[in-house]
Design a protein around this motif. Structure first.
Motif, mmCIF file in Angstrom:
data_model
loop_
_atom_site.group_PDB
_atom_site.id
_atom_site.type_symbol
_atom_site.label_atom_id
_atom_site.label_comp_id
_atom_site.label_asym_id
_atom_site.label_seq_id
_atom_site.Cartn_x
_atom_site.Cartn_y
_atom_site.Cartn_z
ATOM 1 N N ALA A 84 5.185 4.370 -11.382
ATOM 2 C CA ALA A 84 4.592 3.227 -10.875
ATOM 3 C C ALA A 84 2.872 3.176 -10.267
ATOM 4 C CB ALA A 84 5.381 3.904 -9.612
ATOM 5 N N GLU A 85 2.697 4.711 -10.045
ATOM 6 C CA GLU A 85 1.079 4.895 -9.391
ATOM 7 C C GLU A 85 0.010 4.127 -10.541
ATOM 8 O OE1 GLU A 85 -1.522 8.463 -7.139
ATOM 9 O OE2 GLU A 85 0.674 8.930 -8.305
ATOM 10 N N ALA A 86 0.048 4.933 -11.295
ATOM 11 C CA ALA A 86 -0.617 3.725 -12.581
ATOM 12 C C ALA A 86 -1.166 2.847 -12.430
ATOM 13 C CB ALA A 86 -0.687 4.865 -13.937
ATOM 14 N N LEU A 87 0.437 2.847 -12.593
ATOM 15 C CA LEU A 87 0.357 0.655 -12.464
ATOM 16 C C LEU A 87 -0.307 0.230 -11.189
ATOM 17 C CD1 LEU A 87 3.949 0.292 -13.632
ATOM 18 C CD2 LEU A 87 2.073 -0.640 -15.405
ATOM 19 N N ALA A 88 0.271 0.935 -10.537
ATOM 20 C CA ALA A 88 -1.109 0.858 -9.055
ATOM 21 C C ALA A 88 -2.276 0.510 -9.348
ATOM 22 C CB ALA A 88 -0.416 0.828 -8.119
ATOM 23 N N LEU A 89 -3.046 1.499 -10.022
ATOM 24 C CA LEU A 89 -4.593 2.013 -10.159
ATOM 25 C C LEU A 89 -4.811 1.459 -10.795
ATOM 26 C CD1 LEU A 89 -3.944 5.678 -10.256
ATOM 27 C CD2 LEU A 89 -5.378 4.659 -8.754
ATOM 28 N N ALA A 106 4.584 -2.097 -10.694
ATOM 29 C CA ALA A 106 4.883 -1.148 -9.832
ATOM 30 C C ALA A 106 5.563 -1.037 -9.001
ATOM 31 C CB ALA A 106 3.146 -0.728 -9.090
ATOM 32 N N ALA A 107 5.622 -2.366 -7.917
ATOM 33 C CA ALA A 107 6.692 -2.151 -7.253
ATOM 34 C C ALA A 107 8.461 -1.793 -7.016
ATOM 35 C CB ALA A 107 6.330 -3.965 -6.268
ATOM 36 N N GLN A 143 8.351 2.099 -2.004
ATOM 37 C CA GLN A 143 7.836 2.409 -0.352
ATOM 38 C C GLN A 143 7.019 3.777 -0.777
ATOM 39 O OE1 GLN A 143 9.323 0.920 2.056
ATOM 40 N NE2 GLN A 143 10.324 0.155 0.924
ATOM 41 N N ASP A 144 5.848 3.262 -1.804
ATOM 42 C CA ASP A 144 4.644 4.373 -2.214
ATOM 43 C C ASP A 144 3.286 3.342 -2.088
ATOM 44 O OD1 ASP A 144 1.987 4.502 -3.753
ATOM 45 O OD2 ASP A 144 3.256 6.784 -3.904
ATOM 46 N N PRO A 145 2.858 4.461 -1.143
ATOM 47 C CA PRO A 145 1.171 3.737 -0.206
ATOM 48 C C PRO A 145 1.003 3.517 -0.630
ATOM 49 C CG PRO A 145 1.993 6.186 0.738
ATOM 50 C CD PRO A 145 3.107 5.690 -0.107
ATOM 51 N N ARG A 146 0.702 4.078 -2.173
ATOM 52 C CA ARG A 146 -0.413 2.768 -2.750
ATOM 53 C C ARG A 146 0.173 2.039 -3.489
ATOM 54 N NH1 ARG A 146 -2.754 7.944 -5.425
ATOM 55 N NH2 ARG A 146 -4.093 7.229 -3.856
ATOM 56 N N VAL A 147 0.995 2.041 -3.628
ATOM 57 C CA VAL A 147 1.239 0.703 -4.049
ATOM 58 C C VAL A 147 1.895 -0.257 -3.389
ATOM 59 C CG1 VAL A 147 3.818 -0.287 -5.169
ATOM 60 C CG2 VAL A 147 3.072 2.055 -5.930
ATOM 61 N N ARG A 148 2.015 -0.382 -1.548
ATOM 62 C CA ARG A 148 1.818 -1.577 -0.950
ATOM 63 C C ARG A 148 1.181 -1.973 -0.427
ATOM 64 N NH1 ARG A 148 4.428 1.580 4.220
ATOM 65 N NH2 ARG A 148 4.330 -0.530 5.319
ATOM 66 N N ALA A 149 -0.649 -0.908 -0.792
ATOM 67 C CA ALA A 149 -1.361 -1.112 -0.653
ATOM 68 C C ALA A 149 -1.644 -2.094 -2.116
ATOM 69 C CB ALA A 149 -2.496 -0.067 -0.047
ATOM 70 N N THR A 150 -1.605 -2.071 -3.278
ATOM 71 C CA THR A 150 -1.913 -2.786 -4.249
ATOM 72 C C THR A 150 -1.060 -4.100 -4.130
ATOM 73 O OG1 THR A 150 -1.806 -1.300 -5.650
ATOM 74 C CG2 THR A 150 -2.171 -2.946 -6.710
ATOM 75 N N LEU A 151 -0.001 -3.980 -3.248
ATOM 76 C CA LEU A 151 0.801 -5.075 -3.566
ATOM 77 C C LEU A 151 0.325 -6.179 -2.529
ATOM 78 C CD1 LEU A 151 4.256 -4.132 -3.636
ATOM 79 C CD2 LEU A 151 3.649 -5.562 -5.327
#
Length: 576
Positions: A367-372, A393-394, A399-407
């Motif tokens: 998930a973090e790689a997808l968000a990045l 990623a979502a 609930q991951d902060p970086r994923v939420r920011a990316t969304l």
């Protein structure tokens, strides 16, 4: 009083040792080793070698003592000398291989001993197990499996090889079978501390960052009680506790480690790690940088110094060290994610995509790689390519902060306004909200909300006072407002903070072209290439400038060929 008595006895012991004959010193050291008193043996062996520096046996014994005490570099030096002095290879080479392995000198180990087979079955099993570990560390799976099978053919009951076999089983996802084999091995091997260490490692892996770590910690404690490698056990416990952010317990383990090994590299390493978690960048830097100075190619220390630089906002320095670490450990996903994050924060979205691409098709999805990767596409103004990535990623980590920011960034790019902006503002206010804060600045700049953008930039500058980020953002804002002179000053300020920060050089060159000074832009790119002839972005920029100014097409093609040779392009097919 007792301290003075013990100290006096120690001094008397040393004086008595000086009166011994040389053979007595060597025999005394051997007796101390049999009595499991390596500290005394170390003193006696050093005295012996002062008188007999060409003693192969003395060098070998001192090397094994240093290896047991976790001083791997010094152990490798002594064992290498023993080999050069003609000590039996069956004794020296397995120990030297383990010393190199502990320093993560995997390539050096394979280059030096990869083709060696020892006639003694036990020694060859030991050497082959180290070779297998080195191959596996370099993602050379077939070669590693062949070396492991060789070890087991030589000695089917060789515990380190059996433990490596269990670790490989766990790495393929069959952790229940791995635990069962460990139980069988423990029943067969008796109270062997290495089995308990391996059990702790496996249970720690099973626990991850959120599961029950008590069983792993208990296994490590049992290994220490059985006289096992306390350095391995305590550093493993520290790793586990830090991952789970149990910092009070980690501090206690570090205190025990420092008491037993006050000058050891692992003690200083965790001193830096704990300082980072406290937010004490200065103390972390003071502990980390001497480690890397003493072992410049050690990936763990490269990563540590890179992480300190990341927390300080020193993007070029962080990227340099993390890229070097990744070159040594290309299969480490967390290291790849960390470097991608640095590249994104420094504005190098293209290189960030190239770095994270190997993780985009992992199973289960990362998930973090997808968000990045989604953030990189958004930074490149490619919202359509970003959308499937942040949606994936979502699904994995909503609930991951970086994923939420990316969304939220993706929703803004798709035209959703106030709700997405509110979520970015909420995330930016959290301690882990740096990436959301960066995104928020860009939103304000796009919407020409200059005062709001300036407030967020000021916050980022307080977060990263040594980073060029704030100056770069102020430069971008000045360009958008039509104030070229102010923009130039901000970009020059960014270069003063980070002379290797190419986005600042590129921004200044764009201003040069805008003001009809292409030769000045060319000088900037040539200055970068004088320092680094394989700097791909500078080569591409120089070719683009040549095309714009009518340079001979052969020169531009030559520059692009150099860029391709420096870093061949890769293509992202995620979702295709």
């Amino acid at each position: 009083m007792r301290f003075f008595v013990v100290s006096s006895l120690f001094v008397v012991g040393l004086l008595s040792a000086c009166d011994r004959t040389q053979p007595d010193l060597l025999a005394a050291a051997q007796a101390a080793l049999q009595a499991r008193d390596p500290a005394t043996a170390r003193v006696q062996l050093k005295q012996w070698l002062q008188e007999q520096p060409a003693s192969a046996e003395g060098r070998y014994l001192l090397g094994t003592v240093l290896l047991e005490q976790g001083e791997w570099a010094a152990a490798a030096v002594e064992l290498d000398k023993a080999a050069q002095l003609g000590h039996p290879k069956a004794l020296v080479l397995p120990a030297l291989a383990r010393a190199l392995l502990q320093q993560r000198e995997h390539r050096a180990l394979l280059q030096r001993m990869g083709a060696i087979t020892l006639p003694d079955a036990q020694a060859d099993a030991d050497l082959a197990t180290s070779l297998a570990r080195a191959h596996f560390a370099l993602q050379q799976t077939d070669e590693g499996q062949a070396a492991l099978q060789r070890a087991l053919r030589q000695r089917p009951d060789f515990v380190p090889a059996r433990l490596l076999q269990v670790a490989r089983l766990a790495s393929r996802g069959d952790r229940a079978a791995a635990l069962q084999q460990l139980d069988e091995l423990a029943a067969h091997a008796g109270p062997d501390p290495t089995v308990w260490l391996a059990r702790g490692d496996l249970l720690a892996d099973l626990a991850g960052t959120t599961g029950d770590a008590a069983s792993a910690l208990a296994a490590y404690e049992q290994a220490i009680r059985l006289g096992g490698d306390a350095l391995h056990a305590r550093t493993a416990m520290l790793n586990l506790l830090v991952q789970r952010r149990q910092m009070a317990a980690a501090q206690q383990q570090w205190a025990a480690l420092r008491a037993a090994h006050p000058q050891h590299a692992q003690t200083r390493y965790f001193e830096a790690v704990l300082a980072l978690h406290r937010g004490d960048i200065a103390s972390a830097r003071a502990a980390a940088e001497p480690l890397l100075a003493g072992a410049p190619t050690h990936p763990l220390y490269q990563r540590l110094v890179g992480t300190v630089a990341l927390e300080a906002g020193e993007w070029p320095k962080a990227a340099t060290h993390l890229a070097a670490a990744l070159q040594n450990q290309p299969g480490d996903p967390s290291l790849r994610r960390l470097l991608t994050l640095v590249l994104l924060r420094s504005g190098d979205a293209e290189r960030a995509l190239q770095t994270i691409r190997p993780l985009l098709h992992s199973q289960p999805p990362d998930a973090e790689a997808l968000a990045l990767a989604a953030m990189a596409h958004l930074q490149n103004q490619q919202p359509l390519q970003a959308r499937p990535l942040f949606q994936a990623a979502a699904r994995q980590a909503p609930q991951d902060p970086r994923v939420r920011a990316t969304l939220a960034m993706g929703r803004l790019a798709s035209g959703e306004g106030d709700a997405a902006l509110a979520e970015l503002q909420q995330l930016a206010a959290t301690p882990a909200g740096a990436d959301a804060a960066l995104a928020l600045v860009r939103v304000h700049l796009q919407r020409q909300r200059w005062e709001a953008a300036q407030r967020e930039i000021d916050q980022l500058e307080r977060r990263w006072p040594q980073s060029p980020t704030a100056a770069m953002l102020r430069g971008e804002m000045s360009v958008r407002r039509g104030d070229v002179a102010a923009a130039r000053e901000h970009y020059q300020s960014a270069l003063r903070l980070a002379p290797a920060h190419f986005p600042a050089t590129l921004a200044l060159a764009e201003l040069d072209v805008r003001e009809h000074q292409p030769e000045r832009a060319r000088e900037r790119f040539n200055a970068v290439l004088a320092r680094d002839p394989r700097h791909r972005p500078a080569l591409v920029a120089l070719a683009a400038l040549g095309e714009m100014t009518g340079a001979p097409w052969q020169d531009n093609v030559a520059l692009l060929r150099r860029a391709i040779e420096a870093e061949p392009p890769k293509f992202d097919t995620y979702g295709a």
